[in-house]
Scaffold this motif. Structure first.
Motif, PDB file in Angstrom:
ATOM      1  N   ARG A 124       0.852  -1.201   0.000  1.00 13.89           N
ATOM      2  CA  ARG A 124       0.000   0.000   0.000  1.00 13.89           C
ATOM      3  C   ARG A 124       0.889   1.254   0.000  1.00 13.89           C
ATOM      4  O   ARG A 124       2.112   1.176   0.093  1.00 13.89           O
ATOM      5  N   GLY A 125       0.240   2.397  -0.122  1.00 13.88           N
ATOM      6  CA  GLY A 125       0.921   3.678   0.012  1.00 13.88           C
ATOM      7  C   GLY A 125       2.042   3.901  -0.983  1.00 13.88           C
ATOM      8  O   GLY A 125       1.958   3.527  -2.158  1.00 13.88           O
ATOM      9  N   ILE A 126       3.118   4.518  -0.517  1.00 14.83           N
ATOM     10  CA  ILE A 126       4.252   4.842  -1.372  1.00 14.83           C
ATOM     11  C   ILE A 126       4.869   3.579  -1.958  1.00 14.83           C
ATOM     12  O   ILE A 126       5.235   3.547  -3.138  1.00 14.83           O
ATOM     13  N   ARG A 180       3.441   0.762  -2.722  1.00 13.35           N
ATOM     14  CA  ARG A 180       2.622   0.270  -3.825  1.00 13.35           C
ATOM     15  C   ARG A 180       2.848   1.108  -5.078  1.00 13.35           C
ATOM     16  O   ARG A 180       2.978   0.567  -6.182  1.00 13.35           O
ATOM     17  N   THR A 213       3.171  13.690   2.187  1.00 13.25           N
ATOM     18  CA  THR A 213       2.657  12.965   1.030  1.00 13.25           C
ATOM     19  C   THR A 213       1.300  12.361   1.348  1.00 13.25           C
ATOM     20  O   THR A 213       1.090  11.815   2.435  1.00 13.25           O
ATOM     21  N   HIS A 214       0.372  12.447   0.391  1.00 14.34           N
ATOM     22  CA  HIS A 214      -0.955  11.843   0.553  1.00 14.34           C
ATOM     23  C   HIS A 214      -0.850  10.321   0.462  1.00 14.34           C
ATOM     24  O   HIS A 214      -0.521   9.775  -0.590  1.00 14.34           O
ATOM     25  N   THR A 215      -1.092   9.621   1.568  1.00 15.53           N
ATOM     26  CA  THR A 215      -1.193   8.168   1.566  1.00 15.53           C
ATOM     27  C   THR A 215      -2.312   7.777   2.524  1.00 15.53           C
ATOM     28  O   THR A 215      -2.856   8.628   3.237  1.00 15.53           O
ATOM     29  N   ASP A 216      -2.629   6.494   2.567  1.00 16.63           N
ATOM     30  CA  ASP A 216      -3.656   6.063   3.512  1.00 16.63           C
ATOM     31  C   ASP A 216      -3.194   6.277   4.948  1.00 16.63           C
ATOM     32  O   ASP A 216      -4.004   6.496   5.849  1.00 16.63           O
ATOM     33  N   MET A 217      -1.890   6.240   5.185  1.00 16.01           N
ATOM     34  CA  MET A 217      -1.382   6.416   6.537  1.00 16.01           C
ATOM     35  C   MET A 217      -1.398   7.876   6.992  1.00 16.01           C
ATOM     36  O   MET A 217      -1.438   8.157   8.191  1.00 16.01           O
ATOM     37  N   THR A 218      -1.356   8.805   6.043  1.00 21.26           N
ATOM     38  CA  THR A 218      -1.386  10.227   6.406  1.00 21.26           C
ATOM     39  C   THR A 218      -2.765  10.846   6.216  1.00 21.26           C
ATOM     40  O   THR A 218      -2.962  12.028   6.483  1.00 21.26           O
ATOM     41  N   ARG A 220       2.276  13.685  -3.818  1.00 19.98           N
ATOM     42  CA  ARG A 220       1.486  12.536  -4.236  1.00 19.98           C
ATOM     43  C   ARG A 220       2.401  11.314  -4.327  1.00 19.98           C
ATOM     44  O   ARG A 220       3.609  11.445  -4.556  1.00 19.98           O
ATOM     45  N   VAL A 221       1.830  10.148  -4.178  1.00 15.99           N
ATOM     46  CA  VAL A 221       2.609   8.916  -4.250  1.00 15.99           C
ATOM     47  C   VAL A 221       3.393   8.849  -5.557  1.00 15.99           C
ATOM     48  O   VAL A 221       4.563   8.443  -5.579  1.00 15.99           O
TER      49      VAL A 221
END
Length: 254
Positions: free
Chosen positions: A16-18, A20, A193-198, A222-223
């Motif tokens: 996931r995230g970066i 992925r 950075t926009h991720t599910d964790m942030t 962005r990722v």
């Protein structure tokens, strides 16, 4: 596209995230990608399926990092996946997996929390690299994902920046050591950075505005911004770049 055809990559923490985003970009450029996960097998399978749907090649490798036997488990899974695809060696190693226990200043950070971050963020990359060096082809690439928190004082705690600082030293020293083999080693510094964790932190308009105001380019990363930078370092275009830290933060705190 296609400049990594015939290459094999391992991206840790790429369910996931970066991670992925990096896995998908490297696969899009032609690499066979080992998608590593620590606990969320379903997310890793989803990443591998998305890569396949886009015409790429990937397989899943599971191993929780920071626990006894983590490198053994990961390498065993990697070897199985490589054999299944008729491969035996690696060209690109991306150390993306990491853990940040936030909100823990020096007054309250416990030895257990500190050890956990060191185990995942420093020890695992070190010993995974050690084990994989015989499998890494000459002319290969190692990319370590670091953080802007090594350049600016972190508001979220001291332990995480310490581990990422160690990873940057590892990058520079390893670059010198592996230079004779033509293997480049670089770090990528990541900012907001926009991720599910942030997502939760950045959902607060005040936090988002503050972070945007600290960034020269005036937006949250962005990722894809990070994945594109890693793809560059993994490519032949970066053949003369080693031992450096690429700041991919949009100019945070310039």
């Amino acid at each position: 596209m296609g400049n990594l055809s015939g290459k094999v990559a391992l991206v840790t923490g790429s369910s996931r995230g970066i991670g992925r985003g990096i896995a998908e970009r490297l696969a899009g450029d032609g690499a066979l990608v080992a998608v590593h996960y620590g606990r969320n097998e379903a997310a890793a399978a989803e990443t591998a399926a998305a890569i396949a749907e886009a015409g790429g090649r990937a397989f899943v490798v599971g191993a929780e990092l920071g626990v006894p036997g983590d490198v053994d488990t990961l390498v065993a899974g990697l070897e199985t996946g490589l054999r299944a695809h008729g491969e035996a060696a690696l060209d690109i190693l991306v150390h993306n997996a990491g853990i940040n226990i936030m909100g823990r200043p020096i007054e309250v950070l416990t030895p257990e929390e500190f050890d956990r971050m060191v185990a995942v963020n420093v020890k695992a990359p070190f010993f995974l690299t050690q084990r994989l060096l015989p499998r890494l082809r000459d002319g290969g690439r190692i990319v370590n994902i670091s953080s802007v928190s090594t350049r600016i004082a972190s508001a979220h705690g001291i332990g995480y920046p310490l581990t990422k600082g160690a990873l940057e030293v590892f990058s520079q020293t390893l670059a010198k050591h592996l230079g004779p083999r033509g293997i480049t080693v670089n770090a990528v510094s990541v900012g907001f950075t926009h991720t599910d964790m942030t997502a939760e932190v950045l959902a607060d308009p005040t936090n988002q505005e503050r972070n945007i105001n600290l960034t020269a380019l005036g937006r949250i990363g962005r990722v894809q911004d990070i994945a594109d930078a890693v793809a560059f370092l993994a490519s032949d275009d970066a053949r003369w770049v080693t031992g450096t830290k690429l700041d991919v933060t949009g100019g945070v705190n310039l």
